[in-house]
Write a protein that holds these residues in place. Structure first.
Motif, PDB file in Angstrom:
ATOM      1  N   SER A   1       0.772  -1.301  -0.223  1.00  0.00           N
ATOM      2  CA  SER A   1      -0.055  -0.098  -0.127  1.00  0.00           C
ATOM      3  C   SER A   1       0.884   1.476  -0.010  1.00  0.00           C
TER       4      SER A   1
ATOM      5  N   GLY B   1       2.427   3.029  -3.670  1.00  0.00           N
ATOM      6  CA  GLY B   1       1.414   3.937  -4.577  1.00  0.00           C
ATOM      7  C   GLY B   1       1.691   5.406  -3.989  1.00  0.00           C
ATOM      8  N   THR B   2       2.268   5.363  -2.617  1.00  0.00           N
ATOM      9  CA  THR B   2       2.195   6.538  -1.896  1.00  0.00           C
ATOM     10  C   THR B   2       3.388   7.435  -1.959  1.00  0.00           C
TER      11      THR B   2
ATOM     12  N   HIS C   1       3.230  10.993  -2.577  1.00  0.00           N
ATOM     13  CA  HIS C   1       2.207  11.499  -1.487  1.00  0.00           C
ATOM     14  C   HIS C   1       2.825  11.908  -0.140  1.00  0.00           C
ATOM     15  N   ARG C   2       2.464  12.977   0.153  1.00  0.00           N
ATOM     16  CA  ARG C   2       3.028  13.570   1.475  1.00  0.00           C
ATOM     17  C   ARG C   2       1.623  13.535   2.502  1.00  0.00           C
ATOM     18  N   GLN C   3       2.018  12.716   3.485  1.00  0.00           N
ATOM     19  CA  GLN C   3       1.193  12.586   4.640  1.00  0.00           C
ATOM     20  C   GLN C   3       1.084  13.918   5.559  1.00  0.00           C
ATOM     21  N   PRO C   4      -0.173  14.394   5.746  1.00  0.00           N
ATOM     22  CA  PRO C   4      -0.377  15.464   6.430  1.00  0.00           C
ATOM     23  C   PRO C   4       0.275  15.402   7.846  1.00  0.00           C
ATOM     24  N   PRO C   5       0.683  16.209   8.373  1.00  0.00           N
ATOM     25  CA  PRO C   5       1.242  16.034   9.779  1.00  0.00           C
ATOM     26  C   PRO C   5       0.218  15.610  10.761  1.00  0.00           C
ATOM     27  N   GLY C   6       0.613  14.752  11.754  1.00  0.00           N
ATOM     28  CA  GLY C   6      -0.178  14.170  12.708  1.00  0.00           C
ATOM     29  C   GLY C   6      -1.055  13.118  12.396  1.00  0.00           C
ATOM     30  N   ILE C   7      -1.098  12.802  11.200  1.00  0.00           N
ATOM     31  CA  ILE C   7      -2.027  11.548  10.433  1.00  0.00           C
ATOM     32  C   ILE C   7      -1.426  10.234  10.688  1.00  0.00           C
ATOM     33  N   GLU C   8      -0.008  10.300  10.993  1.00  0.00           N
ATOM     34  CA  GLU C   8       0.750   9.272  10.835  1.00  0.00           C
ATOM     35  C   GLU C   8       0.341   8.004  11.819  1.00  0.00           C
TER      36      GLU C   8
ATOM     37  N   ARG D   1      -3.848   5.170   9.663  1.00  0.00           N
ATOM     38  CA  ARG D   1      -4.193   4.344   8.879  1.00  0.00           C
ATOM     39  C   ARG D   1      -4.232   2.779   9.455  1.00  0.00           C
TER      40      ARG D   1
END
Lengths: 349, 373
Positions: free
Chosen positions: B3, B6-7, B10-17, B20
């Motif tokens: 998964s 494909g990313t 793509h930059r993950q927004p901060p705090g969302i780490e 998922r």
């Protein structure tokens, strides 16, 4: 080049309820449009049909007559999946689900895009993250939805709607339970989403001030049961807003766009001066029901109460003063002054 | 991990780490643990009962070899194994039926029992046990034929009768739930309906002859002993159908978490999802009542235990989780009812109440903090 067709378009729409063979029409002959990137507020008194209109636009209930087209297609012809991929909603229903993270809640918005088992692929996760970033709720992702404040939850609910990747977003009073700063923030967020992501957004609200200052377009339901639309300023200038919301109790000031309680008493006051103190002295007098003049020539008028403020130090505690028929009184605060004026009025009556 | 491939851009927004995969480790651990507990419960149930058999002998028989004594092979294969399979199926069925009903009614107290489904099934069973033999006696003057026919009917007939009873009540409650918005009132109406049906059953029992009455009362205690090898297939088939529907409706149940309006706005055909889910719940509950009697509390308790174990509201976890948890808990209740090393056996319903009662209590106390779904 052809002009782009509107994303949401109502033509001679008639809405209401059908019970047995009787029809109860709530609103009729509505013909308005909403373009990509426009943020519209739907205004109208309670019970005027705002929710009925939203329910009709989201196909929860059928229209009585006329048509709605979404992105060029007839609303009735869309499959439920197609509709969900074009239009998302934020409702007033309270969503309290234990053991569900904000991220998972936003993920539920992927429903119309995922397969039979609802498995989220990499693109789905990217969309969820994009939606949370766009609503500035990324830091809430791991929290349980039950732990969120009303404002935080509302932003997550908007992120969930965005995760549906709609072209149109309908919101039913999203600011209703929020405190003032959150309300302003949320409205600004919606406006930015519309402008930056090209969404067409329609929200119902009772917050007239905020709607006047932020909406691109107002949809106004009038007492006569028609739907008028236009820029906020248009509706101020043509008097429709004033007509819709003014009453014996409330007056609309066309110059400022503010609604104020009607406390007009016919009493008049004179305040000469331009300092900050003078400004707020005038505000206090208007609030107490005075017509305030700043014309020095009218000083001889016996009906007129002359009010003013002494500069620091000179009058000590009693900074605020009134002169009425030659008699001078001093007050320590504006509260004392307005209280005295209203007591005086009561004794006069 | 695939998964992430494909990313890359793509930059993950901060705090969302980590959001998922929140709970993924816990779910994996919980599933492993539950499978282990289930296998252990199967082995212990086969070995501990009125007579205690050595575990290694049990294992040997299960692997297809002969036990030290012929009697043990018989006991394990013909007596205890059907019982263990029955308990497992009962647990799976009630866990899934409870989960489905709680999701559809959006109420933590919804279960086959509280909504009158079990009493509907009881009425169906009472009609088959008490009324049908009378009818057959009327039809066939010859008592031998009559009892043979009654015998034939009571197997499949009991299943059909109980399922029909359960289905009728569920349908009625479905209509009520679509008219009455307040789910507390819906639940109370379920309780009232249960009482009404209970009265009908009482009347039937009152006029029945003592033998049939005894049969019916014994049926009411609940038991994992009744299912023989011949019936296991039918029971497994019914549970299998319900389980397949539950597995196919995980996504729909998740959408229903947010309520009917949101579910519809996301493109779910709410009416169809509801009907399908409740049909499956009524088959599951009906099969349990037919084969094992009206088993109390498991339907309400198992979904909540599962939520507690997994800390999740995701039905893609809760559906397999409830099936596994249900199987283990039902085996545990069966073991408790057998009272190992004694000549006593308790009614299964007593055991399920002892295990499920406190959990139902705990759920009620927790309901102050929003509804525990």
């Amino acid at each position: 080049m052809t002009t782009p067709s509107p994303v949401l378009s109502l033509s001679s729409l008639e809405i209401g309820y059908r019970a047995r063979r009787r029809r109860r029409v709530v609103l009729s002959d509505m013909s308005v449009q909403l373009d990509r990137g426009e943020f519209a507020c739907l205004l109208g008194p309670n019970g005027a049909g705002k929710s009925t209109l939203l329910r009709t636009l989201s196909r929860v209930q059928p229209a009585l007559a006329g048509g709605v087209s979404l992105d060029g297609d007839d609303l009735r012809a869309l499959t439920s999946g197609d509709l969900a991929r074009r239009l998302a909603v934020v409702l007033t229903d309270r969503v309290q689900i234990a053991n569900l993270s904000a991220y998972e809640l936003v993920g539920l918005g992927r429903f119309p895009h995922t397969g039979y088992f609802g498995r989220l692929g990499p693109e789905d996760h990217e969309t969820i993250e994009w939606a949370m970033e766009a609503t500035q709720s990324g830091h809430l992702a791991r929290r349980d939805v039950t732990e969120l404040s009303d404002g935080e939850r509302q932003r997550v609910m908007i992120a969930r709607a965005l995760a549906q990747e709609p072209k149109i977003l309908l919101l039913d009073e999203p600011t209703a339970f929020l405190d003032l700063p959150s309300r302003v923030e949320l409205t600004a967020l919606l406006r930015r989403l519309a402008a930056e992501r090209g969404l067409a957004i329609l929200m119902t609200t009772h917050d007239l001030d905020l709607a006047l200052r932020t909406a691109d377009v107002l949809w106004l339901i009038t007492d006569e049961g028609s739907l008028e639309s236009g820029a906020p300023e248009d509706l101020v200038l043509n008097g429709l807003l004033e007509h819709a919301f003014s009453s014996d109790e409330v007056v609309f000031d066309r110059a400022t766009g503010h609604f104020t309680p009607n406390r007009h008493t016919g009493r008049r006051a004179l305040v000469v001066g331009d300092s900050l103190e003078h400004h707020w002295l005038r505000e206090a007098l208007v609030r107490s029901g005075f017509d305030v003049s700043r014309d020095q020539d009218s000083e001889g008028d016996a009906e007129l109460i002359h009010c003013g403020v002494t500069s620091e130090g000179e009058g000590g505690a009693a900074r605020w003063w009134t002169v009425q028929q030659g008699e001078r009184d001093g007050f320590a605060s504006l509260a004392d002054l307005t209280r005295w004026l209203s007591r005086q009025r009561q004794t006069l009556q | 991990m695939t998964s992430l491939a494909g990313t890359a851009s793509h930059r993950q927004p901060p705090g969302i780490e980590g959001a998922r995969s929140r709970g993924r480790t816990r779910a994996l651990f919980a599933f492993s643990l539950l499978i282990f507990v289930f296998l252990l419960a199967v082995l212990v149930s086969l070995s501990w009962s009125s007579v205690r058999l050595p575990l290694d002998e049990v294992a040997r028989v299960l692997l297809g070899r002969e036990a030290e004594r012929d009697a043990w092979t018989t006991i394990i294969l013909d007596v205890r194994l059907p019982r263990v399979i029955t308990a497992t199926l009962v647990g799976i069925a009630l866990g899934l039926a409870g989960l489905q009903m709680q999701a559809v009614f959006r109420n933590p107290l919804a279960s086959p029992y509280t909504l009158g489904v079990v009493s509907g099934a009881s009425l169906g069973a009472a009609l088959v046990i008490i009324v049908l033999p009378g009818l057959t006696v009327g039809l066939y003057r010859d008592t031998a034929t009559a009892s043979a026919v009654a015998q034939a009917i009571s197997g499949v007939g009991l299943v059909i009768g109980a399922s029909l009873g359960a289905g009728t009540v569920l349908l009625a409650m479905l209509v009520v739930a679509s008219v009455v918005r307040d789910m507390v009132i819906v639940l109370l109406l379920g309780v009232v309906l249960s009482a009404l049906i209970g009265a009908l059953v009482t009347v039937l029992v009152f006029f029945a002859d003592p033998n049939q009455t005894r049969l019916f009362v014994e049926w009411g205690f609940g038991s994992f002993h009744r299912v023989r090898w011949d019936d296991v297939t039918l029971f497994a088939l019914a549970v299998g159908i319900g389980a397949v529907v539950a597995a196919l409706s995980m996504k729909q149940l998740n959408a229903l978490l947010m309520g009917e309006n949101y579910a519809r706005s996301m493109g779910l055909n709410v009416r169809r999802a509801r009907t399908l889910t409740l049909t499956s719940a009524s088959i599951l509950a009906g099969a349990v009542v037919a084969f094992a009697g009206p088993i109390a509390f498991l339907g309400i308790a198992i979904p909540h235990i599962t939520r507690g174990i997994f800390g999740s509201a995701d039905h893609r976890i809760l559906v397999p989780g409830s099936a596994l948890t249900g199987a283990s808990v039902a085996l545990g209740c069966g073991l408790l009812a057998e009272m190992p090393n004694s000549n006593l056996t308790l009614p299964v319903n007593a055991a399920t109440a002892i295990v499920g009662g406190p959990i139902a209590f705990w759920v009620l106390l927790r309901m102050r903090r929003g509804w525990g779904l």
